[in-house]
Design a protein around this motif. Structure first.
Motif, PDB file in Angstrom:
ATOM      1  N   PRO A   1     -11.567   2.677  -0.798  1.00  0.00           N
ATOM      2  CA  PRO A   1     -10.432   2.281  -1.875  1.00  0.00           C
ATOM      3  C   PRO A   1     -11.371   1.794  -2.790  1.00  0.00           C
ATOM      4  CG  PRO A   1     -11.501   0.487   0.051  1.00  0.00           C
ATOM      5  CD  PRO A   1     -12.549   1.824   0.602  1.00  0.00           C
TER       6      PRO A   1
ATOM      7  N   ARG B   1       0.397  -1.532  -0.425  1.00  0.00           N
ATOM      8  CA  ARG B   1      -0.141  -0.314   0.582  1.00  0.00           C
ATOM      9  C   ARG B   1       0.846   1.021  -0.166  1.00  0.00           C
ATOM     10  NH1 ARG B   1      -4.848   1.829   1.716  1.00  0.00           N
ATOM     11  NH2 ARG B   1      -5.689  -0.402   2.524  1.00  0.00           N
TER      12      ARG B   1
ATOM     13  N   SER C   1      -8.764  -4.687   0.096  1.00  0.00           N
ATOM     14  CA  SER C   1      -9.071  -3.710  -0.798  1.00  0.00           C
ATOM     15  C   SER C   1      -7.935  -2.097  -0.498  1.00  0.00           C
ATOM     16  CB  SER C   1     -11.190  -2.713  -0.203  1.00  0.00           C
ATOM     17  OG  SER C   1     -11.262  -3.639   0.491  1.00  0.00           O
ATOM     18  N   GLY C   2      -7.820  -1.430  -1.773  1.00  0.00           N
ATOM     19  CA  GLY C   2      -7.202  -0.370  -1.728  1.00  0.00           C
ATOM     20  C   GLY C   2      -6.476  -0.431  -2.770  1.00  0.00           C
TER      21      GLY C   2
END
Lengths: 479, 348
Positions: B170, A283, B217-218
């Motif tokens: 997201p 991320r 999610s992201g």
């Protein structure tokens, strides 16, 4: 007032303190401007002793205040004059950590930071991190719904409490919630959190644990104006990023922090912004350049990205030292805790600055910019006659400003003693009356922490006491 | 049926009637079954998003507003309610979702509806309009009655308006399925993924299939990178999740009972409840057991044995409450504060 005999029978003499000298250190808390003399301080070691004490108080209609480490900044753990203080620091057992259920069951006197330390070997932590987390206790955190620097993303204490077993002011022992993250029926746990000790005393608290973020990306940016730093926050929020922390310090605070811990913040900055992204490595690989591009557009004159943990901690060291550092600029200060809608931060700061100029009282600003939680530090010299009163009056104007802008009188310190006169300015008459009725459902005799949250009760003397000794040492801070 | 369209009308409707049953779109029919002498008050016409500040992460909505409308409005600004409200396509309203505490799989990441409600206007049993909480995402002033109202099922007051904290949505989600040998293996793997570095946004267990559904999610690249680490088979699609959040798997006759659970007792409980007559799901990484069954004779004794409680959301012929419910004096005292004249006892 009933004789203490029955209460003294519950404890050995060294755990039921009476007389002026041993009670001295319990007369005040983190809000040192107030003090009151309790009649006795008891130091229970078991839940049964707490229950017996509360039942004794209920039977004899004696007011009591539960107290952990006494770090409340709103005077929440200030004794009731001639009442009983129940000191809970010895109820400090972590009863259970269940790594698969991801919960900790703790007694109220457990220190906040000890929960994360105990959970760490299981790859878990307890998210709420009020600044005094190395000393403040979970019982106090629950009572005042404490916050910290990560509330935008993670919420406050109440968002991490799954269940509470408590003895109410009536002597009834109740349980709200439990081990499950799901609940049927009214959310009694949610209501108990933030009740400021007015319902009773928590005996056992079930906490939600989380896996810690895998990685961090911490950026320090220096700006030539507070406004520019504020605009950077807006740009970050509107971009869809959800940082773990977004903090701003103004020039006066930076100067103090620099003198105290040599944190090496950008020289000549009118404001610094700390942004911390967190999450999986994958991320952060994606979000890092996104943040860099965003920040570039906000034209900071200097940007520093932490390259390793030591550099990250150094950035935070400046921020975390801010409050005790400001103590060096002035013999005394009041910390406010108002909240404004984040988009009105600029306006709020401009008007605080105007008030500061107009009154000639210096105000340093540190704030949790992501959630609009301001911490103006109002500097004064308590040995000057009238200085405390003038500082208090400026603090009151700032609180009213927060309400005018659509915010709150407290983001994380609670109402306590300090802001009780302002609660009716935030809620209408019917809602205030409803709050009082809720309180009476838990405590019909009004013996649990009376004089807090609600206006109108007799106030203990306001006096000048100087900075809290632990604050002088930098152990606790007022945010 | 009364359908008030203003706070005043809601208040009048409550004070004008001896017994009032508050309802929304009635997507959970058993929760709003009313006795014959009750006046049904539907808030389905008290609608509208009254304030949405995307930059503040806050939205204020009236109770009758369909959740679908809230979700669509938030999506236009790239935001969402992370707890996956349930029965959205079937018309669930904001008020009903709060009153039923109907949070779905997404709650494991940032919490359930209780963690996103920050303010509320409630009309109590005396017809008083009470506004508590605030419009800012951080606030510690006054008692947290908005949170208290979550799960009150219309029995404590009419939730007329609510303020939610919202989050950036997201950009991408993808899922995997883990096949397990038995419930104990499932328990261990759920615990493992819930403690992982992957930041999952759903961990659901399908006991009969012995499948764990894991959703990440992201940013797309990041989520896909992590999915390689997660392993398993390519999992449910967005459409599968949407159907899951409507609880379509439970579209069979009989009760639909929800039981708050903790992960460690899941294997034992599932073993005791396993039968071709019961359709089961475990939601929220072991937090909720859903039971859909037309033959519910042994469910009560299993719940009692484990000191668990259950709430029947459907099937008006079956009881509402199951298992062991606490009876505390203070709860009755609080109920008397919210509803001194017992107007909200209209449910049966």
């Amino acid at each position: 007032m009933a004789a203490l005999t029955g209460l003294q029978a519950l404890y050995p003499p060294d755990r039921c303190l009476v007389g002026a000298a041993p009670l001295k250190s319990f007369e005040s808390d983190g809000l040192t401007a107030f003090k009151a003399k309790p009649r006795a301080v008891v130091l229970p070691e078991t839940a049964d002793e707490v229950i017996a004490t509360v039942r004794w108080c209920a039977e004899h209609q004696v007011p009591f205040v539960a107290r952990g480490s006494g770090t409340s900044l709103s005077g929440g753990s200030l004794p009731v004059a001639d009442g009983i203080v129940i000191g809970l620091n010895r109820l400090n057992r972590i009863i259970e950590i269940d790594p698969d259920d991801r919960i900790a069951v703790v007694e109220p006197g457990v220190v906040n930071a000890h929960v994360s330390a105990a959970a760490a070997p299981h790859g878990l932590y307890y998210a709420p991190d009020p600044s005094s987390q190395v000393i403040c206790t979970i019982g106090g955190n629950v009572a005042f719904n404490s916050g910290g620097a990560h509330c935008l993303k993670y919420g406050m204490t109440s968002n991490h409490v799954l269940g509470v077993k408590a003895v109410l002011a009536t002597g009834e022992v109740v349980t709200f919630g439990g081990r499950s993250r799901d609940e049927l029926g009214p959310d009694g746990t949610g209501l108990f959190c933030g009740s400021e000790g007015l319902f009773g005393v928590a005996l056992e608290i079930t906490l939600n644990l989380l896996p810690p973020p895998e990685a961090f990306h911490t950026v320090l940016a220096g700006y030539h104006s507070l406004e520019a730093a504020g605009e950077a926050v807006a740009a970050i929020i509107d971009s869809g990023l959800l940082p773990g922390a977004l903090e701003i310090m103004d020039a006066l605070t930076i100067e103090a922090a620099e003198a105290a811990v040599q944190c090496n913040y950008p020289k000549g900055a009118a404001a610094v912004l700390i942004v911390e992204l967190e999450g999986s490595r994958e991320r952060l690989e994606h979000e890092r350049p996104q943040l860099t591009n965003l920040l570039k557009k906000t034209q900071p004159f200097e940007t520093h990205i932490a390259q390793n943990t030591a550099e990250r901690l150094n950035i935070w060291r400046g921020r975390k030292s801010a409050f005790s550092a400001v103590g060096r600029l002035s013999p005394d200060f009041i910390v406010q805790d108002g909240v404004v809608p984040r988009t009105r931060l600029g306006e709020a700061l401009r008007r605080i600055d105007e008030m500061s100029r107009e009154t000639g009282i210096r105000v340093a600003n540190v704030f949790h910019a992501g959630d609009g939680n301001l911490h103006p530090l109002i500097l004064y010299n308590g040995s000057e006659p009238g200085a405390l009163e003038r500082a208090e009056s400026l603090a009151a104007r700032i609180l009213r400003l927060c309400l005018e802008l659509g915010g709150s009188i407290t983001g994380e310190h609670g109402v306590g003693m300090e802001k009780r006169e302002f609660l009716p300015e935030m809620f209408d008459e019917a809602t205030m009356a409803h709050f009082q009725e809720i309180r009476r459902a838990f405590d019909p005799a009004l013996i649990a922490n009376p004089g807090k949250m609600f206006p109108g009760s007799e106030a203990p003397a306001l006096g000048h006491q100087g900075v809290h000794p632990l604050e002088q040492k930098g152990v606790i801070s007022r945010e | 049926m009364n359908e008030p369209t203003s706070l005043r009308e809601i208040s009048d409707c409550i004070t004008d009637h001896r017994r009032v049953a508050v309802a929304g779109a009635r997507t959970k029919p058993r929760l709003s079954r009313a006795s014959a002498d009750a006046t049904l008050m539907s808030l389905a016409k008290y609608t509208g998003i009254t304030d949405y500040q995307a930059s503040e992460f806050t939205i204020v909505v009236r109770a009758g507003t369909p959740m679908a409308e809230v979700i669509a409005t938030l999506a236009e600004r790239g935001q969402y309610l992370p707890f996956d409200p349930l029965w959205v396509k079937r018309g669930a309203t904001v008020g009903g979702t709060i009153a039923a505490n109907a949070s779905g799989p997404g709650r494991i990441r940032f919490g359930g509806i209780r963690d996103f409600i920050i303010g509320a206007t409630v009309i109590d049993g005396r017809g008083q309009s009470l506004r508590s909480g605030g419009k800012v995402v951080k606030n510690a002033a006054g008692f947290d009655t908005p949170k208290f109202m979550v799960g009150t099922l219309g029995r404590w007051g009419a939730i007329a308006e609510a303020t939610f904290k919202v989050f950036p949505r997201p950009p991408y989600s993808a899922s995997r399925i883990w096949q397990c040998a038995d419930h104990e293996e499932a328990r261990q793997r759920i615990a493992q993924v819930a403690r992982s570095r992957w930041e999952p946004t759903a961990i659901e267990y399908l006991p009969k299939e012995r499948q764990i559904w894991v959703r990440l999610s992201g940013p797309e690249k990041a989520a896909n990178g992590l999915l390689e680490d997660v392993g398993g088979e390519p999992g449910p699609s967005e459409a599968d999740w949407a159907a899951y959040n409507e609880l379509t798997w439970a579209d069979n006759p009989g009760s639909l009972i929800r039981v708050p659970l903790s992960l460690n007792i899941m294997p034992t409980l599932l073993a005791e409840l396993e039968s071709p007559d019961h359709r089961l799901r475990v939601g929220g990484a072991g937090s909720t057991l859903w039971i859909n069954s037309a033959d519910d004779c042994e469910i009560e004794s299993v719940l009692r044995r484990h000191h668990l409680k259950g709430l029947n959301h459907r099937d008006n012929a079956a009881p509402l409450r199951w298992g062991v419910w606490r009876d505390q004096k203070v709860d009755r005292a609080l109920q008397a504060v919210f509803d001194p004249d017992h107007r909200f006892t209209a449910f049966c």
